[in-house]
Each structure stands twice: as C-alpha cells, then as structure tokens.
Design a protein around this motif. Structure first.
Motif, PDB file in Angstrom:
ATOM      1  N   ASN A  90      49.003  49.535  31.051  1.00  0.00           N
ATOM      2  CA  ASN A  90      49.243  48.374  31.919  1.00  0.00           C
ATOM      3  C   ASN A  90      50.624  48.457  32.568  1.00  0.00           C
ATOM      4  O   ASN A  90      51.525  47.683  32.222  1.00  0.00           O
ATOM      5  N   ASP A 112      44.002  32.624  37.338  1.00  0.00           N
ATOM      6  CA  ASP A 112      44.354  33.584  38.396  1.00  0.00           C
ATOM      7  C   ASP A 112      45.568  33.133  39.203  1.00  0.00           C
ATOM      8  O   ASP A 112      46.190  33.931  39.898  1.00  0.00           O
ATOM      9  N   LYS A 162      42.889  40.122  32.420  1.00  0.00           N
ATOM     10  CA  LYS A 162      42.627  40.678  33.769  1.00  0.00           C
ATOM     11  C   LYS A 162      41.154  40.530  34.143  1.00  0.00           C
ATOM     12  O   LYS A 162      40.821  40.215  35.273  1.00  0.00           O
ATOM     13  N   LYS A 163      40.286  40.755  33.130  1.00  0.00           N
ATOM     14  CA  LYS A 163      38.835  40.621  33.361  1.00  0.00           C
ATOM     15  C   LYS A 163      38.488  39.214  33.855  1.00  0.00           C
ATOM     16  O   LYS A 163      37.525  39.015  34.590  1.00  0.00           O
ATOM     17  N   LYS A 222      46.501  37.740  37.070  1.00  0.00           N
ATOM     18  CA  LYS A 222      47.151  38.778  37.887  1.00  0.00           C
ATOM     19  C   LYS A 222      48.582  39.051  37.444  1.00  0.00           C
ATOM     20  O   LYS A 222      49.011  40.200  37.389  1.00  0.00           O
ATOM     21  N   ASN A 223      49.314  37.972  37.176  1.00  0.00           N
ATOM     22  CA  ASN A 223      50.739  38.151  36.841  1.00  0.00           C
ATOM     23  C   ASN A 223      50.969  37.804  35.393  1.00  0.00           C
ATOM     24  O   ASN A 223      50.732  36.663  34.992  1.00  0.00           O
ATOM     25  N   ILE A 233      45.510  41.936  27.280  1.00  0.00           N
ATOM     26  CA  ILE A 233      45.797  42.060  28.714  1.00  0.00           C
ATOM     27  C   ILE A 233      44.499  42.336  29.481  1.00  0.00           C
ATOM     28  O   ILE A 233      44.238  41.732  30.523  1.00  0.00           O
ATOM     29  N   SER A 234      43.637  43.244  28.940  1.00  0.00           N
ATOM     30  CA  SER A 234      42.378  43.479  29.677  1.00  0.00           C
ATOM     31  C   SER A 234      41.496  42.251  29.652  1.00  0.00           C
ATOM     32  O   SER A 234      40.820  41.965  30.658  1.00  0.00           O
ATOM     33  N   ASP A 294      51.740  47.401  35.131  1.00  0.00           N
ATOM     34  CA  ASP A 294      52.155  46.218  35.886  1.00  0.00           C
ATOM     35  C   ASP A 294      52.644  45.090  34.967  1.00  0.00           C
ATOM     36  O   ASP A 294      53.029  44.029  35.455  1.00  0.00           O
TER      37      ASP A 294
END
Ligand code: URA
Length: 209
Positions: free
Chosen positions: A174, A123, A148-149, A153-154, A144-145, A176
């Motif tokens: 996505n 994170d 994120k899960k 964040k970046n 990506i998921s 972002d």
C-alpha cells in the motif's frame, strides 16, 4: 513509496516506556496508550486545512481561523485498536468511528476479517486506521484492502510500536498509505511478537491472558 514517520516527541517516548514496562497494570496501560494516541494525532493533524471565519470578540470584529470541516474517521482494527480510539477522539471529537474486526490465527499468524462496520460516506473521509502493534503487517494490509474495497481513498496508519518487517510489508502493498509510529523496534521474534515491544497489546489493554 509511502512515508514512515516515527513521532518521537519526549512525552510520547516517556509514555511508551511506561506501557512497555511489564509491571504496568491494565488501568494505567489503557490510560497511557490513549494518551500516546492523542499526542500522535496532535502531531499528525498539523496539515488539517483551515478557513477564515469572521467573529466578534468583546473588542470588535476580526477574521480568524477555524478548521475547514474536513471529514475524518478513526478506524480501529479490533480488538487492540480500540485502545487508541478515545485518545484520537479527545483531539478530534467530531470524527466518526468505523470498526474492522481481525483476528490472528495463533498457529499460522495469518489475519482473518470477521467484522466490518464503517460510516456510509467512507469514500469522502480521511481515515486514521489505528492498531497498537505493526508486526508482520498482515492485519494492517488486510484492513487497508477491506477499506479500499468499500471505497475508502485517503488513509493513514497510526501504530504505537512498529517492526521493520511490518513497515516494509505495508509500504510494499500500500504505497499510498503513510505510516506513523511512536517507535520502530528491532524485529519480530519466533512467536510473532515485536521485540522488545510491549507484549500482547490486546491482553494488556483488556486484562485478558
Ligand atoms: N500483536 C501484539 O499484540 N503484540 C506484538 O508484539 C505483535 C502483534
């Protein structure tokens, strides 16, 4: 919407042509794919923050710039993403490496997650997700998921060859996540391969078929 950037430096274009060529064998393919990844990361890290550091040269004291110690990680999507890791680490040797295992069902072309091992402070890190081919965008979106899960964040996605379909799919799901490619190709053919592409990146990297 996220940014999509083609990094078309002459060296990158030249090296990409070498690995597209079907006459290029496994050893050179592997070497050059990593070189392209290295050049791409050189371009992408232009925005890395710097801080001042006082040092002593043989001539006297001076304040100069050093990297501000931003935490980075490279995340290859297995297995073909492994072919870009060494190149990234040449540029940023202190980066941690996380792995995400995806395989593509050869009939449905749908990606499936089978392995995820990440640095514990994911994170707090800026992530470079690497995968040579962005075809439908299915594996990239799933990776990506998965990240994120787990609190990431970046992140940015770095691919060698992108298809317009894949770029659209990632940007839609996505917005972002910025995407960087060495080339944007024409389309995906009826077998799910990018055209003109370079064939199956995993097979070409590892000499399997
Ligand atoms: N994966 C590959 O290895 N090659 C393609 O062209 C598309 C997906």
């Amino acid at each position: 919407m996220s940014k999509f950037t083609v990094l078309n430096h002459p060296l990158i274009q030249h090296k990409l042509t070498i690995i597209r060529d079907e006459n290029t064998g496994t050893r050179v393919f592997r070497e050059v794919a990593n070189e392209i990844a290295e050049l791409m990361v050189y371009e992408i890290t232009r925005d890395l923050p710097l801080e001042d550091k006082e040092i002593q040269t043989p001539m006297g004291k001076t304040v100069q710039k050093v990297l501000a110690g931003k935490k980075l990680a490279v995340i290859p999507i297995l297995r073909a993403g492994l072919g870009m890791v060494d190149g990234v680490l040449e540029m940023i040797p202190a980066a941690k490496v996380g792995h995400i295992g995806m395989y593509r069902d050869e009939k449905t072309l749908q990606p499936h997650e089978y392995f995820v091992k990440l640095p514990s402070d994911i994170d707090q890190r800026d992530l470079f997700i690497v995968d040579p081919m962005l075809a439908t965008g299915g594996s990239a979106n799933m990776a990506i998921s998965a990240l994120k899960k787990r609190g990431a964040k970046n992140m940015r996605l770095i691919v060698l060859v992108a298809a317009p379909e894949g770029v659209k799919a990632v940007q839609k799901e996505n917005p972002d996540v910025d995407i960087y490619a060495a080339a944007l190709d024409e389309n995906i053919n009826e077998n799910g391969y990018i055209y003109p592409g370079l064939g199956d990146a995993g097979d070409r990297l590892f000499g399997t078929k």
